[in-house]
Design an enzyme around this catalytic site. Structure first.
Site, PDB file in Angstrom:
ATOM      1  N   THR A   1     -27.088 -16.216  51.765  1.00 17.47           N
ATOM      2  CA  THR A   1     -27.259 -16.181  49.923  1.00 17.47           C
ATOM      3  C   THR A   1     -26.282 -17.087  49.538  1.00 17.47           C
ATOM      4  O   THR A   1     -25.066 -17.253  50.357  1.00 17.47           O
ATOM      5  CB  THR A   1     -27.529 -15.041  49.558  1.00 17.47           C
ATOM      6  OG1 THR A   1     -26.039 -14.461  49.801  1.00 17.47           O
ATOM      7  CG2 THR A   1     -28.536 -13.795  50.451  1.00 17.47           C
TER       8      THR A   1
ATOM      9  N   ASP B   1     -25.676 -13.365  59.966  1.00 17.43           N
ATOM     10  CA  ASP B   1     -25.528 -13.109  58.318  1.00 17.43           C
ATOM     11  C   ASP B   1     -25.293 -12.712  57.708  1.00 17.43           C
ATOM     12  O   ASP B   1     -24.250 -12.332  57.319  1.00 17.43           O
ATOM     13  CB  ASP B   1     -27.397 -12.024  58.096  1.00 17.43           C
ATOM     14  CG  ASP B   1     -27.695 -12.005  56.456  1.00 17.43           C
ATOM     15  OD1 ASP B   1     -26.933 -12.972  55.906  1.00 17.43           O
ATOM     16  OD2 ASP B   1     -28.864 -11.048  56.432  1.00 17.43           O
TER      17      ASP B   1
ATOM     18  N   LYS C   1     -23.705 -14.473  46.530  1.00 15.74           N
ATOM     19  CA  LYS C   1     -22.900 -13.141  45.788  1.00 15.74           C
ATOM     20  C   LYS C   1     -21.282 -13.749  46.694  1.00 15.74           C
ATOM     21  O   LYS C   1     -21.058 -14.836  45.727  1.00 15.74           O
ATOM     22  CB  LYS C   1     -22.624 -12.534  47.785  1.00 15.74           C
ATOM     23  CG  LYS C   1     -24.476 -12.035  47.483  1.00 15.74           C
ATOM     24  CD  LYS C   1     -25.354 -11.087  48.593  1.00 15.74           C
ATOM     25  CE  LYS C   1     -26.764 -10.668  48.607  1.00 15.74           C
ATOM     26  NZ  LYS C   1     -27.331  -9.804  49.658  1.00 15.74           N
TER      27      LYS C   1
ATOM     28  N   ARG D   1     -28.832 -17.638  42.631  1.00 13.29           N
ATOM     29  CA  ARG D   1     -29.672 -16.591  43.602  1.00 13.29           C
ATOM     30  C   ARG D   1     -30.563 -18.330  44.186  1.00 13.29           C
ATOM     31  O   ARG D   1     -30.976 -18.781  43.876  1.00 13.29           O
ATOM     32  CB  ARG D   1     -30.511 -16.300  42.535  1.00 13.29           C
ATOM     33  CG  ARG D   1     -30.980 -15.157  43.624  1.00 13.29           C
ATOM     34  CD  ARG D   1     -31.546 -14.003  42.440  1.00 13.29           C
ATOM     35  NE  ARG D   1     -30.746 -13.609  41.826  1.00 13.29           N
ATOM     36  CZ  ARG D   1     -30.105 -12.327  42.395  1.00 13.29           C
ATOM     37  NH1 ARG D   1     -30.571 -12.406  42.883  1.00 13.29           N
ATOM     38  NH2 ARG D   1     -28.512 -11.961  41.535  1.00 13.29           N
TER      39      ARG D   1
HETATM   40  C1  LIG Z   1     -28.391  -9.898  50.179  1.00 13.90           C
HETATM   41  C2  LIG Z   1     -28.776  -9.267  51.273  1.00 13.90           C
HETATM   42  C3  LIG Z   1     -30.097 -10.790  52.170  1.00 13.90           C
HETATM   43  C4  LIG Z   1     -31.380 -10.902  50.903  1.00 13.90           C
HETATM   44  O1  LIG Z   1     -30.895 -12.075  50.481  1.00 13.90           O
HETATM   45  P1  LIG Z   1     -32.006 -11.964  49.367  1.00 13.90           P
HETATM   46  O2  LIG Z   1     -31.285 -13.340  48.805  1.00 13.90           O
HETATM   47  O3  LIG Z   1     -31.435 -10.739  48.086  1.00 13.90           O
HETATM   48  O4  LIG Z   1     -33.128 -11.835  49.975  1.00 13.90           O
HETATM   49  C5  LIG Z   1     -29.728 -10.892  53.753  1.00 13.90           C
HETATM   50  N1  LIG Z   1     -29.422  -9.936  54.612  1.00 13.90           N
HETATM   51  C6  LIG Z   1     -27.762  -9.268  53.729  1.00 13.90           C
HETATM   52  C7  LIG Z   1     -27.207  -9.037  54.945  1.00 13.90           C
HETATM   53  C8  LIG Z   1     -27.712  -9.221  51.912  1.00 13.90           C
HETATM   54  O5  LIG Z   1     -26.441  -8.696  51.883  1.00 13.90           O
END
Ligand SMILES: *Cc1c(COP(=O)(O)O)cnc(C)c1O
Length: 418
Positions: free
Chosen positions: A223, A197, A226, A232
């Site tokens: 995502t 992830d 970030k 988003r």
């Molecule tokens: C931010 C994050 C997510 C989730 O993302 P959302 O778009 O807020 O659902 C999943 N995994 C990790 C490691 C994250 O930092």
């Protein structure tokens, strides 16, 4: 906009973002091009299914949009298959688990308090209800302990090993983890998949400044908002055709309906920007700014984690005798936004925490320099070191930095689509 209430709130939020110093590590400022696509008429189109295989008519144009997003995502991360439809990172993880696992299967992931995400087995998330999670802790030094990971793999015999975190400030050794997993799989009775992830570090990976997990994992989720600096949303990558098919049906029809084609258009724009050489320069500056702030705080005597990426952890309890919740509130008062965060070996509850998480992806998008990053460190130190700092004075110092940075509603980044 005719809705006066929302118009006023939008103006207020723009001022809040422009006047503040945004250090939340999961946030960033997308370009006006990303926002234009995201706010476009593509929002009016239903397109259940995938390009060329839709359940609705009139999809000729959105097919091209989604295909472009897919092609750019594949190019950016050197992946054979991409699904750009997940509405968020959590949705991407939901689908990835479903593609690889059966209900009740075992997942080995990082201890949540050491930097994992809610979808990595938290009791309040679907993940822990659908699958059985066990956890690997970080080593004494706060880094991933590969020997311990190996031991736990052999002991737990999971169906899935999960790496990629929300508050881990160091480089993740994807290649070494994969080697350990391969050795385990050679003798294990159940095959263990590898999922990464990369939600936080996708931008760093895209710019080639750390290892690319797509080379090693069965599935990579992310995502797009970030470090990657898009709208988003979520993203799933794989190099395995059979897994790609399962991912597609896990997204639609299993867990989502119509894709957000306006957001997918914005993802395509963001990928086009990330493919431009200027993005690598941006990412390099993010890493430099993060390190400069970390190092300045260390030089002032604060206890910091050190950093290889866009974030670090400041142990406010050891450094200043206050908890993360108090530190977050104090910094909020002077216009600096951070979040409280558990640190490795934390003795306080998640509601209080001993630390705060600090990231520079957002501020660097507004053009923050190394000197700004050091000044931010000095302001944080001044604000936290005494119980009654001069709030007005510190507010002036943050306002001065914020005023020198670019406006958050008019950012433009070079793109390969130009
Ligand atoms: C931010 C994050 C997510 C989730 O993302 P959302 O778009 O807020 O659902 C999943 N995994 C990790 C490691 C994250 O930092």
């Amino acid at each position: 906009m005719k809705d006066k209430i929302i118009k006023e709130l939008l103006e207020k939020e723009t001022i809040r973002q422009n006047e503040g110093i945004e250090l939340i590590a999961s946030e960033n400022y997308p370009s006006i091009d990303v926002m234009e696509a995201q706010g476009s008429i593509f929002t009016a189109k239903y397109a259940e299914g995938y390009p060329g295989k839709r359940y609705y008519g009139g999809c000729e144009v959105v097919d091209q949009v989604e295909s472009l997003a897919i092609e750019r995502a594949k190019e950016l991360f050197h992946a054979k298959f991409a699904n750009v439809q997940p509405h968020s990172g959590s949705q991407a993880n939901f689908a990835a688990y479903h593609a690889l696992l059966n209900k009740g299967d075992k997942v080995l992931s990082l201890v949540l308090n050491d930097g994992g995400h809610l979808t990595h087995g938290s009791p309040v998330s679907f993940s822990s209800h659908d699958y059985q999670f066990s956890f690997y802790p970080l080593g004494e030094d706060g880094h991933i302990d590969l020997d311990l990971l190996k031991e736990l793999l052999d002991k737990e015999n999971p169906n899935l090993l999960l790496a990629g975190y929300s508050a881990y400030p160091y480089a993740i050794p994807f290649k070494k983890i994969k080697e350990i997993l391969d050795a385990h799989n050679e003798k294990a009775s159940t095959h263990c998949f590898f999922m990464v992830d990369m939600a936080h570090i996708a931008g760093i990976i895209a710019s080639g400044l750390c290892e690319n997990p797509v080379d090693y994992a069965d599935i990579v989720t992310s995502t797009t908002h970030k470090t990657l600096r898009g709208p988003r949303g979520g993203l799933i990558l794989t190099n395995d055709e059979a897994i790609a098919k399962k991912v597609n049906s896990a997204i639609f029809p299993y867990s989502q309906g119509g894709p957000l084609e306006h957001v997918i258009a914005a993802k395509a724009v963001a990928f086009g920007e990330a493919l431009h050489p200027a993005f690598k320069e941006y990412m390099r500056k993010v890493l430099e700014n993060t390190k400069a702030c970390n190092d300045e705080l260390a030089a002032l005597g604060a206890k910091v984690s050190g950093t290889d990426n866009h974030l670090f952890l400041l142990d406010v309890l050891s450094s200043y005798g206050i908890n993360g919740k108090e530190a977050q509130a104090r910094l909020g008062e002077i216009g600096i936004t951070v979040n409280k965060n558990m640190i490795h070996g934390d003795t306080l509850s998640p509601a209080l925490t001993s630390g705060i998480r600090i990231g520079f992806a957002a501020l660097t998008s507004r053009g923050a320099s190394l000197e700004d990053a050091k000044e931010v460190a000095r302001i944080i130190h001044e604000a936290l070191k005494t119980p009654n700092p001069n709030i007005e004075k510190l507010k002036e110092r943050t306002a001065k930095i914020a005023a020198s940075l670019k406006d958050v509603t008019s950012l433009q980044y070079p793109s390969i689509g130009e």
